[in-house]
Write an enzyme that holds these catalytic residues in place. Structure first.
Site, short mmCIF file in Angstrom:
data_model
loop_
_atom_site.label_atom_id
_atom_site.label_comp_id
_atom_site.label_asym_id
_atom_site.label_seq_id
_atom_site.Cartn_x
_atom_site.Cartn_y
_atom_site.Cartn_z
N SER A 423 0.71 -1.21 0.00
CA SER A 423 -0.08 0.23 0.06
C SER A 423 0.86 1.25 -0.04
O SER A 423 1.97 1.14 0.66
CB SER A 423 -1.00 0.15 1.22
OG SER A 423 -1.94 1.05 1.08
N PRO A 424 0.36 2.32 -0.56
CA PRO A 424 1.23 3.69 -0.44
C PRO A 424 1.21 4.22 0.85
O PRO A 424 0.38 4.36 1.74
CB PRO A 424 0.13 4.73 -1.32
CG PRO A 424 -0.65 3.78 -2.09
CD PRO A 424 -0.87 2.31 -1.33
N GLN A 501 1.69 6.88 -6.99
CA GLN A 501 0.69 7.64 -6.67
C GLN A 501 0.88 9.27 -6.70
O GLN A 501 1.81 9.48 -6.05
CB GLN A 501 0.28 7.16 -5.32
CG GLN A 501 -1.13 7.84 -4.79
CD GLN A 501 -1.41 7.36 -3.40
OE1 GLN A 501 -0.76 8.21 -2.41
NE2 GLN A 501 -2.31 6.68 -2.99
N TYR A 582 -7.03 15.28 1.27
CA TYR A 582 -6.07 15.93 0.33
C TYR A 582 -6.83 16.84 -0.48
O TYR A 582 -7.87 16.84 -0.53
CB TYR A 582 -5.11 15.20 -0.01
CG TYR A 582 -4.08 14.45 1.00
CD1 TYR A 582 -3.52 15.29 1.77
CD2 TYR A 582 -4.05 12.94 0.99
CE1 TYR A 582 -2.69 14.40 2.99
CE2 TYR A 582 -3.01 12.37 2.17
CZ TYR A 582 -2.63 13.21 2.95
OH TYR A 582 -1.94 12.51 3.97
N ARG A 630 -7.63 6.44 -5.81
CA ARG A 630 -7.96 6.01 -4.47
C ARG A 630 -8.95 7.29 -3.81
O ARG A 630 -8.87 8.26 -3.87
CB ARG A 630 -6.55 6.43 -3.61
CG ARG A 630 -6.74 5.90 -2.15
CD ARG A 630 -5.33 5.68 -1.45
NE ARG A 630 -5.52 4.83 -0.35
CZ ARG A 630 -4.51 4.25 0.54
NH1 ARG A 630 -3.42 4.46 0.07
NH2 ARG A 630 -5.04 3.56 1.43
N ARG A 724 0.75 -1.78 7.12
CA ARG A 724 1.68 -1.91 8.07
C ARG A 724 2.17 -3.21 8.32
O ARG A 724 3.60 -3.39 8.60
CB ARG A 724 0.64 -1.41 9.39
CG ARG A 724 0.50 -0.14 9.79
CD ARG A 724 -0.37 0.14 11.00
NE ARG A 724 -0.63 1.48 11.01
CZ ARG A 724 -1.80 2.21 10.52
NH1 ARG A 724 -2.54 1.57 9.97
NH2 ARG A 724 -1.94 3.48 10.84
#
Length: 771
Positions: A423-424, A501, A582, A630, A724
């Site tokens: 994952s980013p 990304q 964002y 995303r 994680r």
């Protein structure tokens, strides 16, 4: 003690039996509104484990139930002209009337007083009682009387169902799915004695109304169901024993969950039990299980703590604490199963083939995972794995199929070796946007660790697009070669693909490095922020400037430039970051977009600028390379986007040329309250994939191979992003393959000597755990 059980269902009767058996000196009465040995309903089901629990606590009752019950291991699906059967599931079915008769006879034999044909309006009708068990059902008068104390949360669900019976006997827990001109109906069927089968028919409210069943009486409803399922009934009739109900007898399920379970009324201690305190949808058949296990646990605590009046307060406190966790776990599973049946017509019935539909149905509660299915019916699961692998283009022989997470996946001209994605994740370790040796080692290690696809952290399209001074970017010419160095290493040393990304921090920019204060504004060196509207992220954050048309054009051009640079660097896939509050996310959410121009208001307007950016990027990005988006699929805050909005937004991006949606959530508005849990964001990926018809990437609390295999096999998502766990273990994918015994994953040649020892250690640990 003087004990009164209000309600003669399984909870009240079984508790009376167990407490009388524990101490015959207890004076116990069960008060039932119906006549002696009279009841309504058809059959009930519970698991083998519950039966074992009953046998431990009262063998006499268990023996009587065992003589009367019907046991089966198989689940059978009839769908789209196919019949599919899986075994090893272990259910017990018994007529509700027979079950209660057994409990009534056992209670009488032990000396419990049974009082029939008496309505009870209040617990205060029994002033001499030390303990009042309010087991008076889903519409409990006792619970309603003390609603401010018990604080019930009652949710009425949208589907309609009618509880019927038939003399047609079935030898498995059977599901029928039939499509009409207005939508799908399903039937849940199980035999409970030698002559009778429960036959529950269910459908969405709009389908029910479209067929005029809201105006039908019971006879008309039964006739409709008989015609709909005629080919399965073989001439047998459907029957009702609910003629005491007014109207059509079509019901809505009510989920009951109470915050408090017990109360002292000034004379007696009152405790809720069974459906009065919690309900579980019939989709996993656990209402009776919950009732019986309530009775067992409360009796266990009286046995261990002391069964006198003085012990009641402490026992009831421990009872609620002990049962609440188990009940919530089962209610959550029941909720998942219930929701599956509520949406299957819109989401799965038309899109999934029978094989995958069966897998999805078997795992609907999320209590049954991929490896749990293997324990139940290895033959069926291995056959399904072969089917799934062949669908993915893998040539397999019997017994030779890879697990679902190790099947390939194709988007446009990109083929991934497996379904696992790194994952980013922001590293905050770039220098003026340029990735460093740290990034080379970071991504290189994870590429060597077996993942099929790696995503960069959000790489910002301009210096003022960064979250922190340490965030990576793609806005200077030298960034291209710095990223190309990493891309080339990944391609030259592994089978992994790598994606970039791209994003813009917007109102969440100009903050400190994460380990210096997450989201805290920079004290020096900050840059001006822009956003959809002039709203700061934190109360003390910098207030961004609402973007002008010139700002919009500049930012769009920045994304296009970064897209061209990403193509030059050799990235295999490009993702546009429209999540987590964002810049582009701030346009999508009504919490952060307060604009009154053409870029604000309804969801189509809020999505206008993100779509402008995406379309411009898509025009620049090579046509044979895919693009992902995303999304924050839920804002987890009142007034924010929900899953419904996410579906609408995903549909707009699909129309604009997106190939896959990366389904995240939250982080849009400070103070949000996500409902965390295992695979908690996967339902968003599931819904978008199967309602919008676009590939999805599931992310969030996916931490083991069993999770990923279950998600992929059920068609809930096409890829699984691991965050994680990949930080803690760069070789997570290789290690999970070893844990499930899948040996056909290639390790880097430099590390092959470690593989045998690693797998041997796993085998030794597994063997030690079984001793």
């Amino acid at each position: 003690m003087r004990i009164v059980c209000i309600g003669g269902g399984p909870a009240g009767l079984y508790f009376a039996i167990l407490m009388k058996k524990l101490n015959p000196a207890h004076e116990i009465s069960v008060i039932e509104r119906n006549r002696p040995y009279d009841t309504f309903g058809w059959g009930v089901v519970f698991s083998d484990a519950t039966m074992d629990n009953m046998r431990e606590w009262d063998p006499e009752t268990a023996d009587a139930v065992q003589v009367a019950f019907n046991h089966w291991d198989d689940i059978e699906l009839h769908f789209k002209g196919r019949t599919i059967r899986s075994g090893g599931h272990g259910f017990v079915g018994i007529g509700r009337k027979k079950m209660l008769n057994i409990l009534q006879e056992r209670a009488e034999a032990l000396g419990v007083e049974l009082v029939f044909d008496r309505e009870v309006d209040s617990d205060t009708e029994f002033p001499d009682a030390d303990l009042v068990i309010a087991s008076d059902g889903i519409n409990s008068r006792i619970r309603n009387k003390y609603a401010e104390v018990f604080r019930p949360d009652i949710v009425t669900r949208p589907n309609r169902f009618i509880w019927l019976g038939t003399t047609k006997l079935f030898d498995a827990f059977t599901f029928f799915f039939e499509k009409t001109e207005h939508g799908w109906f399903q039937a849940h069927i199980y035999k409970f004695d030698d002559t009778t089968t429960t036959f529950i028919v269910e459908c969405p409210e709009h389908v029910w109304k479209a067929h005029g069943l809201d105006a039908a009486d019971q006879e008309q409803s039964i006739a409709f169901c008989e015609q709909l399922f005629a080919k399965h009934l073989d001439g047998h009739r459907l029957m009702t024993n609910s003629r005491h109900l007014r109207g059509s007898a079509w019901l809505n399920f009510q989920r009951v969950k109470c915050e408090q379970w017990h109360h002292y009324n000034g004379r007696s201690h009152v405790v809720l039990m069974g459906d009065a305190v919690h309900t579980a949808h019939f989709a996993i058949g656990s209402g009776t299980k919950l009732a019986l296990e309530d009775a067992i646990e409360l009796t266990r605590l009286f046995r261990d703590e002391g069964d006198t009046r003085e012990h009641i307060p402490a026992v009831l406190e421990r009872y609620q604490a002990a049962r609440n966790i188990d009940v919530l776990r089962l209610q959550n599973a029941a909720w998942n199963a219930m929701e599956w049946f509520e949406v299957c017509g819109a989401r799965y019935c038309d899109t999934l083939e029978p094989e995958q539909f069966m897998y999805s149905m078997l795992t609907r509660s999320q209590r049954i995972s991929h490896e749990n299915l293997r324990l139940r019916d290895a033959g069926w699961l291995e056959g399904y794995e072969r089917w799934l692998a062949r669908k993915a283009g893998v040539a397999v022989q019997d017994g030779d199929a890879p697990p679902p997470m190790f099947t390939p996946f194709r988007l446009r001209g990109l083929t991934l070796a497996n379904r696992i994605v790194v994952s980013p994740m922001a590293m905050y370790s770039a220098e003026d946007g340029a990735p460093t040796d740290f990034h080379l080692v970071h991504f290189g290690a994870r590429a060597l660790g077996g993942a099929g696809l790696l995503y960069t952290e959000m790489s910002c399209v301009s210096p003022d697009a960064r979250i922190t001074p340490g965030c990576a970017g793609m806005y200077k010419p030298e960034h291209v070669n710095a990223w190309k160095r990493i891309v080339d290493f990944v391609h030259d040393n592994s089978d992994a693909k790598i994606g970039m990304q791209l994003g813009h921090a917007g109102r969440k920019g100009a903050t400190r490095l994460a380990w210096e204060g997450m989201d805290e504004p920079l004290e020096t060196g900050a840059w001006e922020l822009i956003s959809a509207s002039a709203l700061p992220y934190l109360p003390h954050s910098q207030v961004p400037r609402a973007m002008t048309r010139d700002d919009l054009e500049r930012v769009r051009n920045d994304f296009v430039r970064a897209t061209r640079m990403a193509a030059e660097a050799g990235f295999d896939i490009l993702e546009l970051h429209c999540a987590h509050g964002y810049l582009l996310s701030s346009f999508l959410s009504p919490l952060t977009n307060r604009r009154t121009d053409e870029f604000g208001g309804e969801v189509e307007n809020r999505a206008r600028f993100p779509l402008e950016v995406f379309k411009a990027m898509r025009a620049m990005w090579p046509t044979d390379r895919p693009m992902s988006v995303r999304l924050s699929c839920h804002d987890w805050f009142p007034g924010g986007n929900t899953a419904d909005d996410a579906v609408a937004i995903a549909r707009l991006f699909k129309e604009a040329g997106a190939d896959i949606i990366d389904c995240s959530s939250g982080q849009v508005w400070k103070g949000d309250a996500p409902v965390y849990g295992r695979m908690y964001q996967t339902p968003f990926a599931d819904r978008i994939r199967n309602e919008v018809g676009i590939a999805t990437l599931a992310v969030g609390a996916i931490s083991e191979a069993d999770h990923a295999n279950s998600i992929i096999a059920a068609g809930r998502a096409d890829l699984c992003a691991i965050a994680r766990p990949h930080l803690a273990d760069p070789a997570w994918t290789l290690h999970e393959a070893a844990k499930i015994g899948f040996g056909r994953v290639a390790w880097p040649k430099q590390y092959r000597s470690a593989r045998g020892q690693y797998e041997t250690n796993l085998q030794r640990a597994a063997a030690a755990a079984t001793k």
